[in-house]
Design an enzyme around this catalytic site. Structure first.
Site, short mmCIF file in Angstrom:
data_model
loop_
_atom_site.label_atom_id
_atom_site.label_comp_id
_atom_site.label_asym_id
_atom_site.label_seq_id
_atom_site.Cartn_x
_atom_site.Cartn_y
_atom_site.Cartn_z
N GLY A 235 24.88 -60.88 -21.82
CA GLY A 235 23.89 -60.90 -22.89
C GLY A 235 23.48 -62.30 -23.27
CD GLU A 237 27.94 -65.57 -26.36
OE1 GLU A 237 28.28 -66.74 -26.05
OE2 GLU A 237 27.54 -65.25 -27.49
CG ASP A 266 16.19 -53.10 -15.48
OD1 ASP A 266 17.27 -52.81 -14.93
OD2 ASP A 266 15.59 -52.33 -16.26
#
Length: 324
Positions: A235, A237, A266
């Site tokens: 994500g 991070e 995606d």
């Protein structure tokens, strides 16, 4: 496997179900919503569209109903520069639909109307095997494995054929528990992962499949199954990349007010695969993947936020943005 061996082939082919998405124009329970915006939703077509915008020659195919929704999906994806010449029309089954339900400051609920859809009936007879053989990379997701036993069998067979013809296999687990239970998903997805060269698990998928959210442990597990490269999505991070004797945590991009997080994974996969096709280092692939995934969240919609190569290079600070 070196990409020089693939120089005469199409860059990437993917297949799977794409649905017509109805997005509410306001928040709240759907029973109070009267207006929707229409677009498309499908993990595989998202990857294809994102790669096409990055300048790659890609193809996507599926089985669509002989209806206006199917014609709409094919038109949109073709309009994004993706080859749809191998799409099959089903004259008995319908195109799948998806409705979102939005509440403030929360991920949307999704409602699928895809059971017995045309795409859930795709078989090996619907697939141009020579077309598959023409690709450098074949990208598949766990969603196709979940749709039906027929699509699952088809996916495994297509991958066997692709591997026999020296295609790289890219696999995103993309667990959707509205389609199957975790016990069944775990068994099938891990079997598929053994056949993949590149795997894109998320930390949460690591917990569901491997009982760990530790990116390093997730990476080791998939490498031990036979993958060459593992890109663990973390994500905001960023990501953890491992393979070919390398491993690295790559910092992500913080988007203060994301419009829509759907499609970010995606976009990440597309960015990474774009780097692979351009023979980037794994670190460069991870940086590009992080940037494309982050930019996907800037725009409402599943695929509308995917950038062009110029836009992503400006976002990354590689090129200077000129607005006037």
């Amino acid at each position: 496997m070196a990409l020089e061996e693939y120089k005469d082939k199409m860059e990437l082919i993917t297949f799977g179900e794409t649905m017509v998405l109805f997005n509410p124009d306001s928040t709240g329970p759907l029973r109070y919503i009267h207006n929707f915006s229409k677009s498309i939703a499908g993990a595989e077509s998202n990857v294809a569209i994102a790669l096409a915008r990055l300048g790659h020659n890609v193809g996507w195919f599926s089985k669509l109903g002989n209806d206006e929704f199917g014609r709409y999906i094919q038109s949109v994806i073709r309009g994004e520069g993706v080859d749809v010449s191998r799409v099959v029309t089903d004259y008995e089954k319908s195109t799948g639909l998806l409705f979102k339900e939005r509440f403030a400051h929360a991920n949307p609920n999704v409602y699928y109307y895809r059971r017995y859809s045309a795409a859930s009936d795709i078989s090996l007879d619907d697939i141009d095997i020579d077309y598959i053989k023409s690709s450098k990379i074949l990208h598949v997701t766990g969603i196709t494995l979940a749709l039906s036993e027929k699509t699952r069998e088809t996916a495994f067979k297509v991958i066997e054929i692709a591997k026999e013809n020296k295609c790289l296999i890219s696999f995103d687990p993309n667990i959707r528990l509205k389609l199957w239970n975790i016990k069944e998903a775990k068994s099938v997805i891990l079997e598929m992962a053994k056949m993949a060269d590149i795997v894109f698990p998320g930390a949460d998928e690591g917990r569901q499949l491997l009982d760990t959210e530790d990116p390093i442990e997730i990476g080791k597990a998939f490498l031990n199954m036979g993958s060459s490269i593992v890109a663990v999505k973390l994500g905001k991070e960023g990501c953890y990349i491992t393979g070919k004797g390398q491993e690295e945590f790559i910092e992500g991009y913080v988007i203060d007010k994301p419009e829509d997080t759907v499609g970010a994974g995606d976009g990440f996969a597309a960015g990474f695969l774009s780097g692979i096709l351009k023979d980037y280092s794994l670190i460069e692939c991870g940086k590009l993947a992080n940037a494309v995934g982050a930019m996907a969240t800037l725009v409402k919609g599943d695929m509308e936020g995917f950038p062009t190569i110029t836009q992503v290079r400006e976002f990354m600070g590689i090129e200077k943005y000129v607005d006037r």
